[in-house]
Design a protein around this motif. Sequence first.
Motif, PDB file in Angstrom:
ATOM      1  N   LEU A  29       1.584   3.187   5.063  1.00  0.00           N
ATOM      2  CA  LEU A  29       1.237   3.627   6.422  1.00  0.00           C
ATOM      3  C   LEU A  29       2.324   4.539   6.994  1.00  0.00           C
ATOM      4  CD1 LEU A  29      -1.062   2.871   8.501  1.00  0.00           C
ATOM      5  CD2 LEU A  29       0.607   1.322   9.516  1.00  0.00           C
ATOM      6  N   ARG A  30       3.566   4.147   6.812  1.00  0.00           N
ATOM      7  CA  ARG A  30       4.675   4.921   7.366  1.00  0.00           C
ATOM      8  C   ARG A  30       4.862   6.245   6.618  1.00  0.00           C
ATOM      9  NH1 ARG A  30       7.841   1.078   7.173  1.00  0.00           N
ATOM     10  NH2 ARG A  30       8.848   1.498   5.170  1.00  0.00           N
ATOM     11  N   ARG A  31       4.821   6.170   5.302  1.00  0.00           N
ATOM     12  CA  ARG A  31       5.113   7.371   4.507  1.00  0.00           C
ATOM     13  C   ARG A  31       4.009   8.410   4.590  1.00  0.00           C
ATOM     14  NH1 ARG A  31       6.268   7.701  -2.046  1.00  0.00           N
ATOM     15  NH2 ARG A  31       6.313   9.965  -2.164  1.00  0.00           N
ATOM     16  N   HIS A  32       2.751   7.955   4.537  1.00  0.00           N
ATOM     17  CA  HIS A  32       1.646   8.911   4.410  1.00  0.00           C
ATOM     18  C   HIS A  32       0.916   9.208   5.716  1.00  0.00           C
ATOM     19  CE1 HIS A  32       1.870   9.120   0.023  1.00  0.00           C
ATOM     20  NE2 HIS A  32       2.171   7.838   0.064  1.00  0.00           N
ATOM     21  N   TYR A  33       1.119   8.349   6.735  1.00  0.00           N
ATOM     22  CA  TYR A  33       0.423   8.589   8.012  1.00  0.00           C
ATOM     23  C   TYR A  33       1.396   8.708   9.191  1.00  0.00           C
ATOM     24  CZ  TYR A  33      -3.781   7.367   5.419  1.00  0.00           C
ATOM     25  OH  TYR A  33      -4.805   7.334   4.497  1.00  0.00           O
ATOM     26  N   GLY A  34       2.672   8.429   8.949  1.00  0.00           N
ATOM     27  CA  GLY A  34       3.643   8.509  10.028  1.00  0.00           C
ATOM     28  C   GLY A  34       3.432   7.453  11.090  1.00  0.00           C
ATOM     29  N   LEU A  35       2.830   6.318  10.703  1.00  0.00           N
ATOM     30  CA  LEU A  35       2.511   5.266  11.664  1.00  0.00           C
ATOM     31  C   LEU A  35       3.326   4.018  11.360  1.00  0.00           C
ATOM     32  CD1 LEU A  35      -1.402   5.583  11.677  1.00  0.00           C
ATOM     33  CD2 LEU A  35       0.191   6.430  13.430  1.00  0.00           C
ATOM     34  N   THR A  36       3.674   3.282  12.407  1.00  0.00           N
ATOM     35  CA  THR A  36       4.349   1.996  12.248  1.00  0.00           C
ATOM     36  C   THR A  36       3.573   0.946  13.037  1.00  0.00           C
ATOM     37  OG1 THR A  36       5.788   2.492  14.123  1.00  0.00           O
ATOM     38  CG2 THR A  36       6.638   2.988  11.930  1.00  0.00           C
ATOM     39  N   GLN A  53      -2.328  -2.759  13.318  1.00  0.00           N
ATOM     40  CA  GLN A  53      -2.129  -2.544  14.755  1.00  0.00           C
ATOM     41  C   GLN A  53      -0.884  -1.678  14.910  1.00  0.00           C
ATOM     42  OE1 GLN A  53      -2.489  -6.893  15.898  1.00  0.00           O
ATOM     43  NE2 GLN A  53      -3.856  -6.013  17.422  1.00  0.00           N
ATOM     44  N   THR A  54      -1.091  -0.448  15.337  1.00  0.00           N
ATOM     45  CA  THR A  54       0.031   0.485  15.430  1.00  0.00           C
ATOM     46  C   THR A  54       0.702   0.380  16.789  1.00  0.00           C
ATOM     47  OG1 THR A  54      -1.285   2.312  16.326  1.00  0.00           O
ATOM     48  CG2 THR A  54      -1.200   2.088  13.922  1.00  0.00           C
ATOM     49  N   GLU A  55       1.826   1.033  16.873  1.00  0.00           N
ATOM     50  CA  GLU A  55       2.556   1.076  18.147  1.00  0.00           C
ATOM     51  C   GLU A  55       2.132   2.330  18.888  1.00  0.00           C
ATOM     52  OE1 GLU A  55       6.557   0.887  16.709  1.00  0.00           O
ATOM     53  OE2 GLU A  55       6.266  -1.134  15.883  1.00  0.00           O
ATOM     54  N   GLY A  56       1.090   2.168  19.710  1.00  0.00           N
ATOM     55  CA  GLY A  56       0.671   3.268  20.586  1.00  0.00           C
ATOM     56  C   GLY A  56      -0.417   4.182  20.054  1.00  0.00           C
ATOM     57  N   GLU A  57      -0.878   3.991  18.809  1.00  0.00           N
ATOM     58  CA  GLU A  57      -1.901   4.894  18.265  1.00  0.00           C
ATOM     59  C   GLU A  57      -3.196   4.182  17.883  1.00  0.00           C
ATOM     60  OE1 GLU A  57      -1.478   8.402  16.468  1.00  0.00           O
ATOM     61  OE2 GLU A  57       0.701   8.483  16.372  1.00  0.00           O
ATOM     62  N   GLY A  58      -3.390   2.960  18.378  1.00  0.00           N
ATOM     63  CA  GLY A  58      -4.647   2.264  18.145  1.00  0.00           C
ATOM     64  C   GLY A  58      -4.635   1.399  16.896  1.00  0.00           C
ATOM     65  N   GLU A  59      -5.831   0.909  16.554  1.00  0.00           N
ATOM     66  CA  GLU A  59      -5.993  -0.013  15.436  1.00  0.00           C
ATOM     67  C   GLU A  59      -6.787   0.648  14.308  1.00  0.00           C
ATOM     68  OE1 GLU A  59      -6.918  -4.228  16.668  1.00  0.00           O
ATOM     69  OE2 GLU A  59      -7.213  -3.242  18.609  1.00  0.00           O
ATOM     70  N   PHE A  60      -6.423   0.301  13.083  1.00  0.00           N
ATOM     71  CA  PHE A  60      -7.049   0.904  11.903  1.00  0.00           C
ATOM     72  C   PHE A  60      -7.276  -0.155  10.829  1.00  0.00           C
ATOM     73  CE2 PHE A  60      -4.564   4.185  13.993  1.00  0.00           C
ATOM     74  CZ  PHE A  60      -5.438   5.269  14.005  1.00  0.00           C
ATOM     75  N   VAL A  61      -8.031   0.240   9.814  1.00  0.00           N
ATOM     76  CA  VAL A  61      -8.135  -0.533   8.581  1.00  0.00           C
ATOM     77  C   VAL A  61      -7.594   0.346   7.459  1.00  0.00           C
ATOM     78  CG1 VAL A  61      -9.647  -1.668   6.919  1.00  0.00           C
ATOM     79  CG2 VAL A  61     -10.116  -1.879   9.374  1.00  0.00           C
ATOM     80  N   LEU A  62      -6.545  -0.137   6.788  1.00  0.00           N
ATOM     81  CA  LEU A  62      -6.006   0.544   5.615  1.00  0.00           C
ATOM     82  C   LEU A  62      -6.734  -0.009   4.396  1.00  0.00           C
ATOM     83  CD1 LEU A  62      -3.738   2.470   4.500  1.00  0.00           C
ATOM     84  CD2 LEU A  62      -2.419   0.373   4.073  1.00  0.00           C
ATOM     85  N   LYS A  63      -7.338   0.888   3.622  1.00  0.00           N
ATOM     86  CA  LYS A  63      -8.132   0.482   2.469  1.00  0.00           C
ATOM     87  C   LYS A  63      -7.439   0.933   1.186  1.00  0.00           C
ATOM     88  CE  LYS A  63     -12.652   0.562   3.060  1.00  0.00           C
ATOM     89  NZ  LYS A  63     -12.943  -0.825   3.504  1.00  0.00           N
ATOM     90  N   VAL A  64      -7.070  -0.037   0.358  1.00  0.00           N
ATOM     91  CA  VAL A  64      -6.462   0.244  -0.945  1.00  0.00           C
ATOM     92  C   VAL A  64      -7.510  -0.117  -1.990  1.00  0.00           C
ATOM     93  CG1 VAL A  64      -4.541  -0.230  -2.495  1.00  0.00           C
ATOM     94  CG2 VAL A  64      -4.198  -0.351  -0.001  1.00  0.00           C
ATOM     95  N   SER A  65      -8.084   0.899  -2.627  1.00  0.00           N
ATOM     96  CA  SER A  65      -9.219   0.665  -3.509  1.00  0.00           C
ATOM     97  C   SER A  65      -8.823  -0.033  -4.801  1.00  0.00           C
ATOM     98  CB  SER A  65      -9.900   2.001  -3.849  1.00  0.00           C
ATOM     99  OG  SER A  65     -10.512   2.552  -2.713  1.00  0.00           O
ATOM    100  N   HIS A  66      -9.803  -0.649  -5.413  1.00  0.00           N
ATOM    101  CA  HIS A  66      -9.656  -1.221  -6.760  1.00  0.00           C
ATOM    102  C   HIS A  66      -9.254  -0.095  -7.719  1.00  0.00           C
ATOM    103  CE1 HIS A  66     -10.809  -3.100 -10.534  1.00  0.00           C
ATOM    104  NE2 HIS A  66     -11.064  -4.242  -9.921  1.00  0.00           N
ATOM    105  N   PRO A  67      -8.348  -0.355  -8.660  1.00  0.00           N
ATOM    106  CA  PRO A  67      -7.925   0.723  -9.582  1.00  0.00           C
ATOM    107  C   PRO A  67      -9.083   1.364 -10.348  1.00  0.00           C
ATOM    108  CG  PRO A  67      -6.460  -1.157  -9.783  1.00  0.00           C
ATOM    109  CD  PRO A  67      -7.586  -1.595  -8.891  1.00  0.00           C
ATOM    110  N   ALA A  68     -10.182   0.640 -10.547  1.00  0.00           N
ATOM    111  CA  ALA A  68     -11.320   1.195 -11.289  1.00  0.00           C
ATOM    112  C   ALA A  68     -12.255   2.022 -10.409  1.00  0.00           C
ATOM    113  CB  ALA A  68     -12.107   0.067 -11.958  1.00  0.00           C
ATOM    114  N   GLU A  69     -12.010   2.024  -9.102  1.00  0.00           N
ATOM    115  CA  GLU A  69     -12.882   2.788  -8.195  1.00  0.00           C
ATOM    116  C   GLU A  69     -12.751   4.278  -8.465  1.00  0.00           C
ATOM    117  OE1 GLU A  69     -15.727   2.483  -6.456  1.00  0.00           O
ATOM    118  OE2 GLU A  69     -14.824   1.172  -4.946  1.00  0.00           O
TER     119      GLU A  69
END
Length: 352
Positions: A29-36, A53-69
Amino acid sequence: MNAPVPGGFGETLAEDAPDVSIADALAILRRHYGLTGSARPLPGERDHNFHIQTEGEGEFVLKVSHPAEEAGFTDFQNKALDHILAVDRTLPVPSVRKSLEGEAQFTVSVGGSAPRIIRLVTYMPGQLLSRSPTSAAQDRNLGIFLARLGRALRGFFHPAAGSDLLWDIRKVAKTRPMLAYIADAGHRAMVERVIDAFEEHAAPVIPSLRAQIVHNDMNSYNVVMDASRPEVVSGILDFGDTIHSPLICDLAIGAVYRWPAEGHPLAPAARFVAGYQSVQPLEAEEIGILFDLIRARLALIANIASWQAERFPAKRDYVLRLITEVWTSLERLDGLSSAEARRYFLDHSNPE
């Protein structure tokens, strides 16, 4: 018992994905989106998902796909969400947040695993349908919502829309080998009857029906309701089973989760169908096989959940979370004939 993979399906359901830690998620999240902010794991069948839950930029779902996806399939989901919001901005669906490099998705090796696709979408607040009190108004509103969603997807296509999904009602007969993992002989025989009826009544009709890209998984854990007004839909989640399929298959899936209450076992489903028809009228051939499709979805859940519980003991509670309702529904619907069910839908699912 070792639970082998039925032939013809991909590896995203057949093998468990390597774990992803909260620290891994926050680093991405920090490296690729600049979010904490903070990260909380969410349950999932194939992916590793985190509520962010970010600090000041709202709420998100981070999705890490299955390696076979496959990258094409996640791109399909991203493009579907973009299309829905372009067509009907009022529909509450997640939107895709691009990375600092302007990418809707990218790959990262997490903890030495094979590269995994990363995506970030907005979080849909509210109360899961599975935890919301039911009502006749809720049944109808869910049908209206699904019809609107289908209408928004009507003009959309993507090369990955023909992917071979285990959760495709049309493929229910391919899950027959999974019957071996249903312990109760009576339940096993009931599921077999359902698959036989599907092959006799529905399979010959399906190729002639209207088809388009559909959500394909309006289950009670993928819909969010307004916490203060549980009859109001506030969002739909998880486009991971999106597929090109007959419209009536999409409707049948949603109708399954209007669990039979007291009275006629198809009453909540008929109210759901009535709501749908107020936006998108059904054709006679579609109504004619709706009952067989509803039962086929229940059979699919029973087979896949029983197989997954054997194959992935650590996920047993998650994959069997609806099994009691599934068996109850199958038992109540087992007493109806296809002709009786068709007549009931014709008489009770007309838009008011």
